[in-house]
Write a protein that holds these residues in place. Structure first.
Motif, PDB file in Angstrom:
ATOM      1  N   PHE A   6       0.814  -1.213   0.000  1.00  0.00           N
ATOM      2  CA  PHE A   6       0.000   0.000   0.000  1.00  0.00           C
ATOM      3  C   PHE A   6       0.846   1.261   0.000  1.00  0.00           C
ATOM      4  O   PHE A   6       0.360   2.343  -0.336  1.00  0.00           O
ATOM      5  N   ASP A   7       2.093   1.145   0.405  1.00  0.00           N
ATOM      6  CA  ASP A   7       3.016   2.278   0.359  1.00  0.00           C
ATOM      7  C   ASP A   7       3.686   2.275  -1.007  1.00  0.00           C
ATOM      8  O   ASP A   7       4.682   1.582  -1.243  1.00  0.00           O
ATOM      9  N   LEU A   8       3.145   3.052  -1.948  1.00  0.00           N
ATOM     10  CA  LEU A   8       3.650   3.042  -3.316  1.00  0.00           C
ATOM     11  C   LEU A   8       5.046   3.646  -3.436  1.00  0.00           C
ATOM     12  O   LEU A   8       5.707   3.492  -4.467  1.00  0.00           O
ATOM     13  N   HIS A   9       5.508   4.332  -2.398  1.00  0.00           N
ATOM     14  CA  HIS A   9       6.842   4.922  -2.426  1.00  0.00           C
ATOM     15  C   HIS A   9       7.914   3.938  -1.934  1.00  0.00           C
ATOM     16  O   HIS A   9       9.103   4.208  -2.081  1.00  0.00           O
ATOM     17  N   GLN A  21       3.270  -3.942 -10.742  1.00  0.00           N
ATOM     18  CA  GLN A  21       4.507  -3.374 -11.259  1.00  0.00           C
ATOM     19  C   GLN A  21       5.130  -2.388 -10.276  1.00  0.00           C
ATOM     20  O   GLN A  21       6.239  -1.904 -10.494  1.00  0.00           O
ATOM     21  N   SER A  22       4.421  -2.096  -9.203  1.00  0.00           N
ATOM     22  CA  SER A  22       4.888  -1.106  -8.232  1.00  0.00           C
ATOM     23  C   SER A  22       5.885  -1.714  -7.265  1.00  0.00           C
ATOM     24  O   SER A  22       6.148  -2.926  -7.281  1.00  0.00           O
ATOM     25  N   ASN A  23       6.435  -0.865  -6.399  1.00  0.00           N
ATOM     26  CA  ASN A  23       7.329  -1.282  -5.307  1.00  0.00           C
ATOM     27  C   ASN A  23       8.588  -2.003  -5.793  1.00  0.00           C
ATOM     28  O   ASN A  23       9.183  -2.788  -5.061  1.00  0.00           O
ATOM     29  N   GLY A  24       8.967  -1.784  -7.043  1.00  0.00           N
ATOM     30  CA  GLY A  24      10.176  -2.404  -7.569  1.00  0.00           C
ATOM     31  C   GLY A  24       9.966  -3.781  -8.165  1.00  0.00           C
ATOM     32  O   GLY A  24      10.927  -4.421  -8.622  1.00  0.00           O
ATOM     33  N   LEU A  25       8.717  -4.262  -8.211  1.00  0.00           N
ATOM     34  CA  LEU A  25       8.460  -5.614  -8.721  1.00  0.00           C
ATOM     35  C   LEU A  25       8.568  -5.712 -10.237  1.00  0.00           C
ATOM     36  O   LEU A  25       8.574  -6.822 -10.786  1.00  0.00           O
ATOM     37  N   ASP A  26       8.667  -4.583 -10.927  1.00  0.00           N
ATOM     38  CA  ASP A  26       8.889  -4.642 -12.369  1.00  0.00           C
ATOM     39  C   ASP A  26      10.257  -5.232 -12.704  1.00  0.00           C
ATOM     40  O   ASP A  26      10.513  -5.639 -13.850  1.00  0.00           O
ATOM     41  N   ALA A  27      11.135  -5.332 -11.699  1.00  0.00           N
ATOM     42  CA  ALA A  27      12.468  -5.910 -11.930  1.00  0.00           C
ATOM     43  C   ALA A  27      12.461  -7.433 -11.862  1.00  0.00           C
ATOM     44  O   ALA A  27      13.470  -8.063 -12.211  1.00  0.00           O
ATOM     45  N   VAL A  28      11.366  -8.036 -11.441  1.00  0.00           N
ATOM     46  CA  VAL A  28      11.336  -9.484 -11.235  1.00  0.00           C
ATOM     47  C   VAL A  28      11.652 -10.274 -12.508  1.00  0.00           C
ATOM     48  O   VAL A  28      12.467 -11.209 -12.474  1.00  0.00           O
ATOM     49  N   PRO A  29      11.025  -9.987 -13.670  1.00  0.00           N
ATOM     50  CA  PRO A  29      11.309 -10.815 -14.857  1.00  0.00           C
ATOM     51  C   PRO A  29      12.783 -10.843 -15.240  1.00  0.00           C
ATOM     52  O   PRO A  29      13.331 -11.916 -15.564  1.00  0.00           O
ATOM     53  N   ALA A  30      13.452  -9.709 -15.235  1.00  0.00           N
ATOM     54  CA  ALA A  30      14.859  -9.675 -15.622  1.00  0.00           C
ATOM     55  C   ALA A  30      15.720 -10.469 -14.651  1.00  0.00           C
ATOM     56  O   ALA A  30      16.654 -11.181 -15.054  1.00  0.00           O
TER      57      ALA A  30
END
Length: 532
Positions: free
Chosen positions: A62-65, A92-101
């Motif tokens: 819930f903390d998008l920052h 995709q928030s909280n840095g989870l967009d880095a998971v696939p790489a």
């Protein structure tokens, strides 16, 4: 004057209650430490698991920052790759967009989630980032899940959701299938959504069903639902996007959250999945404390690993609910020593009966307090909850020890010479009825604090058997004694009589209320001739 036959019966029943309470404490803790034989899983490897790394204090999506660092994700996925072939993300928030790489380094696939809700600006950010992540990692992403249970939450219409799904499909590689995930009942409610997705992703969580299913029957239920959904969407690939079982929390009918039942369900599910070769994803990787705020205790305990990233149970061999079960017995021994010291201080009675009563009451109270502490370890989030729970437990122990002193005196010499500390009883009744109200009207996520309220309720129940109150209980106590059991019936009815804990909760309400109602009746009858 010798005691009447009625008093002798009451004294005998009081001894029975003390003995049963002691044996119950012994048996409950022993059962926690008993190794339970379960069917083995076909393999320790699992096809896919939900990955949300918010397992440390203060971490919440819930903390998008707040951002999970790539180093933390790398550490997690390196460990998970030893047991899982794929992870599912939810946003995709909280840095989870880095998971696939990062997953590609460990030859893992990703079911990549794009979180949708009721805030248009956040939806746009998720969609744009999800499209960019998919285009950058086309070989790692097994599928894109556009929205998770957004229809269940009522935050988007089916038409608007279909527009988002179409937008993602046309903007990402054709080799990556696109889907939407929701509980199976909402796919039944909105079957038109199947035309918008490449495959149907359903959630089957037997614990959370409107009619909860016990763990021993849960995989049969899942099999029936899966077959039904195949018939509902013929020719469409079907995936179980979430299934699992919690290891702690509130009993719902016969569906009990426990470590043993979680292991049982997961092992049996994996055996079934291996026979039908279905695509599936298990919820979830880690226990997540932040979920307890939303869903009560049970929300934080769906992980295969605990919040310290330790496996909670093996996939082969017997499983023990609590290896530290002996601490409950140790607490019982400590209770006997404390109650003996309190009861023996400045005593005016003699004989073994009083000491025996103190030992039984002390052991039962110690095991009950340990029960409550164990529940607090699972349930409390943050120091305010710990402080409130601890103050309540200390107060309950004070009441129980003071009453044990009086109970010992009565059982030692059969003299009826004390009143039931009306202010203490009023406080216990008030707290109990307050919690009864919460359980009756907003109890979906609330635990039954059995270990806490067993202390004053059983103590006042036994004390009531041994005494005849000289004065009429106050109006407030009479009101609470009437209301409490009536409210306690509500959870029994809500779980159609199948919840054993709800029945015990009702019994505790009756234990503290019946002496008040009995004294009310006695004094009302005695006053009638005087009033006439």
């Amino acid at each position: 004057m010798p005691p009447s036959s009625k008093n002798v019966a009451h004294y005998g029943f009081a001894w029975v209650v003390l003995a049963v309470a002691t044996l119950a404490g012994l048996a409950w803790w022993w059962n926690l430490g008993r190794p339970v034989s379960l069917p083995d899983a076909p393999s320790s490897r699992i096809a896919c698991v939900s990955y949300a790394p918010f397992r440390k204090p203060g971490e919440t999506p819930f903390d998008l920052h707040y951002r999970i660092t790539p180093e933390r994700i790398d550490e997690d996925l390196h460990a998970l790759s030893q047991r899982f072939d794929c992870v599912r993300t939810y946003s995709q928030s909280n840095g989870l967009d880095a998971v696939p790489a990062i997953a590609a380094r460990y030859h893992m696939q990703v079911l990549m989630g794009i979180w949708l809700g009721g805030v248009a600006k956040e939806n746009e950010r998720e969609i744009e980032q999800g499209i960019a992540t998919a285009n950058a990692n086309p070989k790692t992403i097994r599928g894109i899940i556009v929205g998770n249970e957004v229809l269940l939450r009522g935050e988007l219409s089916p038409r608007r959701l279909a527009e988002f799904i179409h937008r993602v499909r046309v903007a990402t590689p054709a080799t990556i299938p696109v889907t939407y995930a929701d509980v199976w009942q909402y796919w039944e409610r909105y079957p038109q959504m199947a035309s918008s997705v490449d495959f149907v992703t359903i959630h089957i969580l037997p614990y959370w069903e409107n009619e909860p299913v016990a763990a021993v029957d849960a995989v049969k239920h899942l099999e029936a639902v899966y077959t039904h959904m195949q018939q509902l969407f013929p020719g469409k690939q079907l995936m179980i996007g979430e299934t699992g079982w919690p290891s702690a929390g509130k009993l719902r009918r016969s569906a009990e959250p426990s470590l043993v039942d979680e292991a049982l369900y997961l092992r049996e599910f994996l055996r079934y999945a291996s026979t039908v070769h279905m695509p599936y994803n298990v919820i979830e990787t880690f226990d997540q404390p932040w979920k307890r705020v939303m869903e009560g205790t049970v929300g934080g305990y769906w992980g295969i690993f605990d919040s310290q990233a330790r496996p909670k149970f093996p996939m082969l061999g017997p499983v023990t609910e609590d290896p530290q079960w002996w601490l409950g017995w140790l607490a019982g021994v400590a209770g006997t020593l404390v109650f003996a010291a309190i009861g023996g201080w400045r005593r005016h009675w003699h004989g073994a009966a009083g000491w025996l009563a103190l030992l039984l009451a002390g052991f039962a109270a110690g095991t009950s307090a340990a029960w409550q502490v164990r529940q607090m370890l699972f349930a409390c989030v943050g120091w305010p909850e710990w402080l409130l729970a601890s103050v309540n437990l200390v107060a309950a122990l004070v009441v129980a020890s003071a009453l044990a002193r009086r109970i010992a005196a009565h059982l030692a010499d059969h003299h009826d010479h004390s009143e039931p500390a009306p202010w203490w009883r009023f406080g216990s009744l008030f707290a109990l009825v307050l919690y009864d109200l919460l359980l009756a009207f907003n109890g979906r996520y609330l635990d039954f604090p059995m270990g806490l309220f067993a202390l004053p309720c059983v103590a006042y129940g036994v004390f009531g058997l041994l005494t005849h109150e000289r004065s009429m209980p106050s109006l407030e106590q009479r009101f609470l004694a009437c209301v409490g059991p009536l409210l306690a019936i509500v959870p029994v009815v809500q779980d159609v009589g199948m919840n054993k804990v709800a029945w015990l909760w009702l019994a505790m309400n009756l234990a503290i209320a019946l002496p008040v109602l009995s004294a009310w009746r006695f004094h009302a009858v005695r006053l009638q001739p005087q009033q006439a």
